[in-house]
Design an enzyme around this catalytic site. Structure first.
Site, PDB file in Angstrom:
ATOM      1  N   ASP A 137       7.342  20.354  34.286  1.00  0.00           N
ATOM      2  CA  ASP A 137       6.718  19.619  33.174  1.00  0.00           C
ATOM      3  C   ASP A 137       7.644  18.496  32.744  1.00  0.00           C
ATOM      4  O   ASP A 137       8.845  18.547  32.993  1.00  0.00           O
ATOM      5  CB  ASP A 137       6.466  20.578  31.987  1.00  0.00           C
ATOM      6  CG  ASP A 137       5.331  20.109  31.092  1.00  0.00           C
ATOM      7  OD1 ASP A 137       5.459  19.021  30.485  1.00  0.00           O
ATOM      8  OD2 ASP A 137       4.304  20.809  31.000  1.00  0.00           O
TER       9      ASP A 137
ATOM     10  N   ASP B  37       8.301  14.526  36.305  1.00  0.00           N
ATOM     11  CA  ASP B  37       7.198  13.617  35.981  1.00  0.00           C
ATOM     12  C   ASP B  37       6.326  13.576  37.230  1.00  0.00           C
ATOM     13  O   ASP B  37       6.710  12.987  38.246  1.00  0.00           O
ATOM     14  CB  ASP B  37       7.746  12.225  35.646  1.00  0.00           C
ATOM     15  CG  ASP B  37       6.621  11.221  35.385  1.00  0.00           C
ATOM     16  OD1 ASP B  37       5.437  11.563  35.592  1.00  0.00           O
ATOM     17  OD2 ASP B  37       6.928  10.090  34.976  1.00  0.00           O
TER      18      ASP B  37
ATOM     19  N   TYR C  29     -10.281   8.867  31.548  1.00  0.00           N
ATOM     20  CA  TYR C  29     -10.124  10.314  31.776  1.00  0.00           C
ATOM     21  C   TYR C  29     -11.239  10.825  32.692  1.00  0.00           C
ATOM     22  O   TYR C  29     -10.980  11.540  33.663  1.00  0.00           O
ATOM     23  CB  TYR C  29     -10.152  11.044  30.424  1.00  0.00           C
ATOM     24  CG  TYR C  29      -9.896  12.537  30.506  1.00  0.00           C
ATOM     25  CD1 TYR C  29      -8.596  13.043  30.511  1.00  0.00           C
ATOM     26  CD2 TYR C  29     -10.949  13.456  30.562  1.00  0.00           C
ATOM     27  CE1 TYR C  29      -8.352  14.416  30.581  1.00  0.00           C
ATOM     28  CE2 TYR C  29     -10.719  14.823  30.632  1.00  0.00           C
ATOM     29  CZ  TYR C  29      -9.419  15.301  30.637  1.00  0.00           C
ATOM     30  OH  TYR C  29      -9.186  16.660  30.700  1.00  0.00           O
TER      31      TYR C  29
ATOM     32  N   LYS D 239     -10.705  12.412  36.472  1.00  0.00           N
ATOM     33  CA  LYS D 239     -11.092  13.784  36.824  1.00  0.00           C
ATOM     34  C   LYS D 239     -12.124  13.798  37.965  1.00  0.00           C
ATOM     35  O   LYS D 239     -12.117  14.707  38.802  1.00  0.00           O
ATOM     36  CB  LYS D 239     -11.619  14.518  35.584  1.00  0.00           C
ATOM     37  CG  LYS D 239     -10.552  14.721  34.501  1.00  0.00           C
ATOM     38  CD  LYS D 239      -9.356  15.501  35.024  1.00  0.00           C
ATOM     39  CE  LYS D 239      -8.362  15.868  33.923  1.00  0.00           C
ATOM     40  NZ  LYS D 239      -7.222  16.651  34.425  1.00  0.00           N
TER      41      LYS D 239
ATOM     42  N   THR E 120      -6.242  23.940  23.232  1.00  0.00           N
ATOM     43  CA  THR E 120      -4.845  23.690  23.620  1.00  0.00           C
ATOM     44  C   THR E 120      -4.363  22.510  22.769  1.00  0.00           C
ATOM     45  O   THR E 120      -5.171  21.873  22.078  1.00  0.00           O
ATOM     46  CB  THR E 120      -4.729  23.293  25.111  1.00  0.00           C
ATOM     47  OG1 THR E 120      -5.264  21.976  25.264  1.00  0.00           O
ATOM     48  CG2 THR E 120      -5.440  24.257  26.046  1.00  0.00           C
TER      49      THR E 120
HETATM   50  N1  LIG Z   1      -7.910  21.458  26.919  1.00  0.00           N
HETATM   51  C1  LIG Z   1      -9.092  21.118  27.429  1.00  0.00           C
HETATM   52  O1  LIG Z   1     -10.122  21.136  26.747  1.00  0.00           O
HETATM   53  C2  LIG Z   1      -9.203  20.715  28.897  1.00  0.00           C
HETATM   54  C3  LIG Z   1     -10.495  20.623  29.430  1.00  0.00           C
HETATM   55  C4  LIG Z   1     -10.645  20.257  30.765  1.00  0.00           C
HETATM   56  C5  LIG Z   1      -9.536  19.980  31.542  1.00  0.00           C
HETATM   57  N2  LIG Z   1      -8.289  20.066  31.000  1.00  0.00           N
HETATM   58  C6  LIG Z   1      -7.163  19.747  31.871  1.00  0.00           C
HETATM   59  O2  LIG Z   1      -6.317  20.883  31.986  1.00  0.00           O
HETATM   60  C7  LIG Z   1      -4.983  20.446  32.220  1.00  0.00           C
HETATM   61  C8  LIG Z   1      -4.070  21.119  31.206  1.00  0.00           C
HETATM   62  O3  LIG Z   1      -4.402  20.635  29.913  1.00  0.00           O
HETATM   63  P1  LIG Z   1      -4.091  21.410  28.558  1.00  0.00           P
HETATM   64  O4  LIG Z   1      -5.320  21.431  27.772  1.00  0.00           O
HETATM   65  O5  LIG Z   1      -3.381  22.672  28.869  1.00  0.00           O
HETATM   66  O6  LIG Z   1      -3.129  20.347  27.848  1.00  0.00           O
HETATM   67  P2  LIG Z   1      -1.639  20.461  27.284  1.00  0.00           P
HETATM   68  O7  LIG Z   1      -1.350  19.150  26.669  1.00  0.00           O
HETATM   69  O8  LIG Z   1      -1.480  21.713  26.491  1.00  0.00           O
HETATM   70  O9  LIG Z   1      -0.768  20.627  28.626  1.00  0.00           O
HETATM   71  C9  LIG Z   1      -0.581  19.577  29.528  1.00  0.00           C
HETATM   72  C10 LIG Z   1       0.861  19.600  29.994  1.00  0.00           C
HETATM   73  O10 LIG Z   1       1.032  18.579  30.982  1.00  0.00           O
HETATM   74  C11 LIG Z   1       2.290  17.996  30.771  1.00  0.00           C
HETATM   75  N3  LIG Z   1       2.323  16.648  31.356  1.00  0.00           N
HETATM   76  C12 LIG Z   1       1.649  15.553  30.965  1.00  0.00           C
HETATM   77  N4  LIG Z   1       1.967  14.508  31.729  1.00  0.00           N
HETATM   78  C13 LIG Z   1       2.864  14.955  32.646  1.00  0.00           C
HETATM   79  C14 LIG Z   1       3.569  14.353  33.719  1.00  0.00           C
HETATM   80  N5  LIG Z   1       3.411  13.057  34.023  1.00  0.00           N
HETATM   81  N6  LIG Z   1       4.394  15.129  34.450  1.00  0.00           N
HETATM   82  C15 LIG Z   1       4.563  16.434  34.168  1.00  0.00           C
HETATM   83  N7  LIG Z   1       3.932  17.062  33.151  1.00  0.00           N
HETATM   84  C16 LIG Z   1       3.101  16.319  32.405  1.00  0.00           C
HETATM   85  C17 LIG Z   1       2.457  17.956  29.260  1.00  0.00           C
HETATM   86  O11 LIG Z   1       3.828  17.808  28.896  1.00  0.00           O
HETATM   87  C18 LIG Z   1       1.868  19.312  28.867  1.00  0.00           C
HETATM   88  O12 LIG Z   1       2.857  20.318  28.809  1.00  0.00           O
HETATM   89  C19 LIG Z   1      -5.012  18.920  32.132  1.00  0.00           C
HETATM   90  O13 LIG Z   1      -5.118  18.382  33.431  1.00  0.00           O
HETATM   91  C20 LIG Z   1      -6.273  18.646  31.349  1.00  0.00           C
HETATM   92  O14 LIG Z   1      -6.795  17.362  31.612  1.00  0.00           O
HETATM   93  C21 LIG Z   1      -8.095  20.439  29.686  1.00  0.00           C
END
Ligand SMILES: NC(=O)c1ccc[n+]([C@@H]2O[C@H](COP(=O)([O-])OP(=O)(O)OC[C@H]3O[C@@H](n4cnc5c(N)ncnc54)[C@H](O)[C@@H]3O)[C@@H](O)[C@H]2O)c1
Length: 267
Positions: free
Chosen positions: A38, A62, A173, A177, A208
């Site tokens: 992360d 990253d 976004y 996706k 989240t």
């Molecule tokens: N929460 C939702 O409703 C939802 C819905 C559909 C899809 N998603 C997808 O699920 C995945 C996880 O999301 P989440 O809800 O757990 O969000 P979150 O923000 O809790 O977690 C995302 C993590 O990714 C890390 N991150 C971001 N950019 C980064 C990079 N360049 N390199 C390394 N780490 C990086 C952040 O530091 C964070 O810890 C994402 O791809 C998100 O788009 C989330």
């Protein structure tokens, strides 16, 4: 009874938070050692994995940086002797999502607005760099090592319902996706001969930090109108789908997307 990932090694990008963290914890319960990757500090997840009796390391990464993804795969292999699973969960909802001053634009989208016509190109580029290029870079860095090791593997990419459903105000976004969904299918095709399965997950609205601005009863009413089950999902509910696609229970799945989304119509 042996866990469903007994003795396996999993890299979880985005493992410091949300869905990635919940996946790392569930994987540990199912017997896996975990590499938490992360941008942000992942030591809490490492402690949570160790608390479940498995080993874990945090590698600051990253995922939009090619060299960083190569280092991640190399160091993970050195730490645990191989890589069996990659969960690509690192992602951002908008270009300033991780900035301390960042915006969390979760208000009801204005149906008359033309965000894509007016958004700065950096906003588009940043979301594509992290959400799409980052998944490609982490997946291929890991897949190269899986191919060389010859033991197969499983890759699970986090897409979204927005891979299929356009939503006003979050065009970059949605496009990122949709790209992850096609990337998943192309990788599934190319990696099948090597015994590597590649699948995606398209969650709906999940509680989240990414959705912190959405409140089911109030600001998120627009999101709940899209969700027949009329509630947000929990990260552990998505993690169980991640586990399914990561372990042998899904042995004949590749190039598929599963939708823990409470019934949002995606087809
Ligand atoms: N929460 C939702 O409703 C939802 C819905 C559909 C899809 N998603 C997808 O699920 C995945 C996880 O999301 P989440 O809800 O757990 O969000 P979150 O923000 O809790 O977690 C995302 C993590 O990714 C890390 N991150 C971001 N950019 C980064 C990079 N360049 N390199 C390394 N780490 C990086 C952040 O530091 C964070 O810890 C994402 O791809 C998100 O788009 C989330």
């Amino acid at each position: 009874m042996a866990g469903r990932l007994e003795g396996k090694v999993a890299i979880v990008t985005g493992g410091a938070s949300g869905i990635g963290r919940a996946s790392a914890e569930l994987f540990a319960e199912e017997g896996a050692n975990v590499v938490v990757a992360d941008l942000r500090d992942g030591t809490e997840t490492v402690a949570a994995v160790r608390g479940r009796g498995r080993e874990a390391v945090f590698i600051e990464t990253d995922t939009s940086d090619e060299a960083a993804c190569e280092t991640l795969a190399k160091d993970a292999e050195a730490a645990f002797g191989g890589i069996d699973v990659l969960v690509a969960a690192a992602g951002i909802s908008n270009w300033r999502y991780l900035d301390p001053e960042g915006l969390a634009p979760h208000e009801e989208p204005d149906p008359t607005a033309t965000y894509l016509l007016n958004a700065p190109v950096e906003a588009w580029q940043k979301v594509l760099d992290v959400n799409l290029t980052g998944v490609m870079l982490s997946a291929r860095a890991v897949a190269r090592r899986m191919v060389a090791a010859g033991n197969g593997g499983a890759i699970v990419n986090l897409a979204s319902i927005m891979a299929k459903v356009p939503l006003q105000g979050v065009g970059p976004y949605c496009v990122s996706k949709a790209g992850v969904w096609m990337l998943t299918k192309v990788l599934a095709l190319e990696l099948a001969p090597h015994g590597i399965r590649v699948n995606a997950i398209g969650p709906g609205f999940i509680e989240t930090p990414m959705t912190a601005g959405i409140d089911e009863a109030d600001t998120g009413a627009w999101a709940m109108r899209l969700t027949p089950m009329h509630r947000m999902g929990r990260p552990d509910e998505v993690a169980r789908t991640v586990l399914f696609l990561a372990c042998g229970d899904s042995s004949f799945y590749t190039g598929a997307m599963l939708h823990p989304h409470g019934g949002v119509f995606t087809d």
